[in-house]
Scaffold this active site. Structure first.
Site, PDB file in Angstrom:
ATOM      1  N   LYS A  23       0.842  -1.208   0.000  1.00 50.60           N
ATOM      2  CA  LYS A  23       0.000   0.000   0.000  1.00 50.60           C
ATOM      3  C   LYS A  23       0.873   1.252   0.000  1.00 50.60           C
ATOM      4  O   LYS A  23       0.641   2.183  -0.762  1.00 50.60           O
ATOM      5  CB  LYS A  23      -0.892   0.001   1.251  1.00 50.60           C
ATOM      6  CG  LYS A  23      -1.591   1.322   1.497  1.00 50.60           C
ATOM      7  CD  LYS A  23      -2.426   1.303   2.760  1.00 50.60           C
ATOM      8  CE  LYS A  23      -1.688   1.574   4.033  1.00 50.60           C
ATOM      9  NZ  LYS A  23      -1.252   2.974   4.251  1.00 50.60           N
ATOM     10  N   ASN A  24       1.881   1.257   0.880  1.00 48.88           N
ATOM     11  CA  ASN A  24       2.657   2.481   1.056  1.00 48.88           C
ATOM     12  C   ASN A  24       3.668   2.725  -0.055  1.00 48.88           C
ATOM     13  O   ASN A  24       4.381   3.719  -0.033  1.00 48.88           O
ATOM     14  CB  ASN A  24       3.337   2.481   2.425  1.00 48.88           C
ATOM     15  CG  ASN A  24       2.294   2.657   3.529  1.00 48.88           C
ATOM     16  OD1 ASN A  24       1.155   3.024   3.258  1.00 48.88           O
ATOM     17  ND2 ASN A  24       2.679   2.370   4.767  1.00 48.88           N
ATOM     18  N   ARG A  95      -4.546  10.189   3.839  1.00 48.45           N
ATOM     19  CA  ARG A  95      -3.430  11.128   4.000  1.00 48.45           C
ATOM     20  C   ARG A  95      -2.420  11.040   2.873  1.00 48.45           C
ATOM     21  O   ARG A  95      -1.777  12.024   2.526  1.00 48.45           O
ATOM     22  CB  ARG A  95      -2.688  10.826   5.299  1.00 48.45           C
ATOM     23  CG  ARG A  95      -3.420  11.109   6.553  1.00 48.45           C
ATOM     24  CD  ARG A  95      -2.484  10.845   7.715  1.00 48.45           C
ATOM     25  NE  ARG A  95      -1.262  11.630   7.572  1.00 48.45           N
ATOM     26  CZ  ARG A  95      -1.129  12.884   7.962  1.00 48.45           C
ATOM     27  NH1 ARG A  95      -2.111  13.485   8.566  1.00 48.45           N
ATOM     28  NH2 ARG A  95      -0.003  13.536   7.777  1.00 48.45           N
ATOM     29  N   ASP A 119      -4.528  12.282  12.855  1.00 41.66           N
ATOM     30  CA  ASP A 119      -5.418  11.123  12.812  1.00 41.66           C
ATOM     31  C   ASP A 119      -5.222  10.269  14.046  1.00 41.66           C
ATOM     32  O   ASP A 119      -4.579  10.690  15.007  1.00 41.66           O
ATOM     33  CB  ASP A 119      -5.261  10.340  11.505  1.00 41.66           C
ATOM     34  CG  ASP A 119      -3.861   9.758  11.346  1.00 41.66           C
ATOM     35  OD1 ASP A 119      -3.105   9.744  12.333  1.00 41.66           O
ATOM     36  OD2 ASP A 119      -3.545   9.317  10.247  1.00 41.66           O
ATOM     37  N   ASP A 314       4.502   0.160  11.990  1.00 40.73           N
ATOM     38  CA  ASP A 314       3.246  -0.424  11.512  1.00 40.73           C
ATOM     39  C   ASP A 314       3.024  -1.861  11.999  1.00 40.73           C
ATOM     40  O   ASP A 314       1.924  -2.395  11.855  1.00 40.73           O
ATOM     41  CB  ASP A 314       3.177  -0.377   9.981  1.00 40.73           C
ATOM     42  CG  ASP A 314       3.007   1.050   9.477  1.00 40.73           C
ATOM     43  OD1 ASP A 314       2.531   1.900  10.251  1.00 40.73           O
ATOM     44  OD2 ASP A 314       3.355   1.315   8.315  1.00 40.73           O
TER      45      ASP A 314
END
Ligand code: EPU
Length: 433
Positions: A23-24, A95, A119, A314
């Site tokens: 994802k990142n 974000r 967040d 994470d």
């Protein structure tokens, strides 16, 4: 109606699981495509909600998008003159939208990108993004909740030293610098595999970047980049999630699509917890993988989160979830995000014994957690609660699952494939008369 995951525990996870692109990384690769007019193709793309949000953002900038979630591909047709505005409506959902800022200023010499707020995991400043673009010659001001950036004559190379190796600032500044006039040196950059992946795509687009994967990159601006086909690096955080799930449940899970080279320090911790970890497949990233066999009861871990190659923040919730059922007292020190503890209150509802002192979480392992209703506050917290639910006896119901689906593809199906009893259930919203 709202959707929840219902888990019947305890479970021992067993079997094989495939992991696709990170994802990142993929979200930034999609933003990087903006740097060249024409059609770029990204492969190994995960089927997650954040990719759909980025598709929408790029399409509002005038790009043609063809996203095939099953095939794991996204084709991006970038116009000669893309739009320059990223609305708050999308930025507030994700974000990572901020990563279009660098490419837009670099290529269009102007951008208006909504500023995401804080967040659930912390305040998450953007000062390094702003300051770095200013050093490259852009005028960046905050106007009604938007970063409004302009560099009418284009960006100019500069010497930049980041006060902290921020992942997002490194990416934005490298993507801005590749089309700048002259040489940009950036010291103290982040070295995460996702940064290496983005730089590798930029180089194949024609960019000149030296020092990829080190703390100092030197970018020599070029006049024009060209579109490319690029395979996204595998998701080491998803792979790490499965590894911890195997270790915490006493399971035996083989992960395909991510090699152990992307998990330094994580492997050591899994072994310290009593798991056995074995590389499988070949050096080829597409078929690399590993097998984790968990102990009967994990040993408690002491972990400090740090930028890569340190232990990833994470994966923090999974360490806490594992420590919650370990035989002894474990300690987690969080060094990146100040507010990543909301998850802990939910975990306590399952019977975990955790005390927080500043950025430390002291966890005393209990024999077994007991299923309860809990709520996810962010992607990793959500997956961490599911993992805790797998070790708990009885029924655990996790709400807020839209957070989880932002980052984990086919989560229920994959867990079911590993033998978990998990279902997605619709529940009525609570209405107060
Ligand atoms: N920071 C600043 N100023 C800046 C930039 C960062 O103070 O200009 C601070 C942040 O507030 C934070 C720390 O520096 O406390 C680290 O932030 P960083 O910029 O490195 O993180 P990010 O780019 O916002 C990415 C990932 C996160 C991951 C972190 C750290 C994406 C979309 N997000 O965030 O992933 O935790 O790097 O590795 O790439 C997730 O996937 O669930 C997630 C939160």
């Amino acid at each position: 109606m709202r959707q929840v995951f219902v888990i019947e525990g305890p479970t021992v996870l067993q079997g094989d699981v495939d992991v696709r692109g990170a994802k990142n990384s993929v979200l930034k690769l999609m933003a990087a495509a903006l740097l060249a007019p024409g059609r770029s193709l990204i492969t190994n793309v995960p089927a997650i909600a954040d990719v759909r949000i980025m598709c929408e953002l790029l399409s509002r900038l005038g790009c043609g998008i063809d996203y095939d979630a099953d095939a794991g591909t996204v084709a991006i047709e970038v116009p000669e003159a893309p739009g320059i505005t990223a609305d708050y409506e999308l930025v507030r959902l994700m974000r990572a939208s901020i990563s279009v800022l660098g490419p837009l200023v670099g290529r269009m010499h102007a951008a208006e990108v909504a500023v995401p707020g804080g967040d659930a995991i912390g305040s998450r400043g953007l000062d390094m993004h702003q300051r770095g673009l200013e050093q490259l010659g852009a005028d960046v001001r905050l106007d009604h909740g938007y970063f409004v950036a302009s560099a009418p004559g284009g960006l100019r190379g500069a010497d930049i030293a980041l006060p902290f190796p921020s992942v997002g600032a490194t990416e934005n500044l490298v993507m801005a610098a590749v089309l700048a006039d002259g040489v940009t040196t950036i010291e103290n950059v982040a070295k995460e595999p996702e940064i290496v992946d983005i730089c590798t795509m930029l180089v194949s687009m024609g960019a000149d970047i030296e020092g990829i994967g080190t703390s100092r990159v030197v970018v020599t601006g070029v006049e024009r980049l060209h579109p490319v086909e690029h395979r996204c690096v595998g998701d080491r955080i998803v792979a790490g999630t499965w590894a911890f799930a195997a270790a915490a449940t006493g399971g035996d899970v083989t992960v395909h699509g991510v090699g152990l080279d992307l998990l330094p320090n994580v492997v050591d911790k899994l072994i310290e917890a009593g798991a056995s970890v074995e590389a499988i497949g070949s050096e080829d990233a597409a078929v690399a993988g590993f097998r984790v066999r968990g102990p009967e009861r994990p040993r408690p871990l002491r972990v400090s989160t740090l930028p890569f190659p340190g232990f990833p923040t994470d994966l923090q919730p999974f360490v806490i979830a594992l420590n919650a059922v370990a035989g002894g007292v474990g300690l987690l020190t969080e060094n990146l995000f100040e507010a990543r503890w909301r998850f802990v209150n939910e975990l306590s509802r399952l019977g975990a014994q955790v005390s927080i002192d500043g950025n430390h979480a002291l966890v005393t392992g209990v024999g077994s957690l007991s299923g309860a209703e809990v709520e996810a506050s962010d992607i990793r917290a959500g997956a961490g609660l599911v993992l805790a639910g797998l070790t708990a006896s009885g029924t655990t119901e996790v709400s807020g699952i839209d957070h989880i689906e932002r980052g984990y593809e086919h989560f229920v199906e994959k867990l079911t494939g590993l033998g978990a009893a998990i279902t997605r259930v619709e529940k009525p919203e609570t209405v107060i008369p």
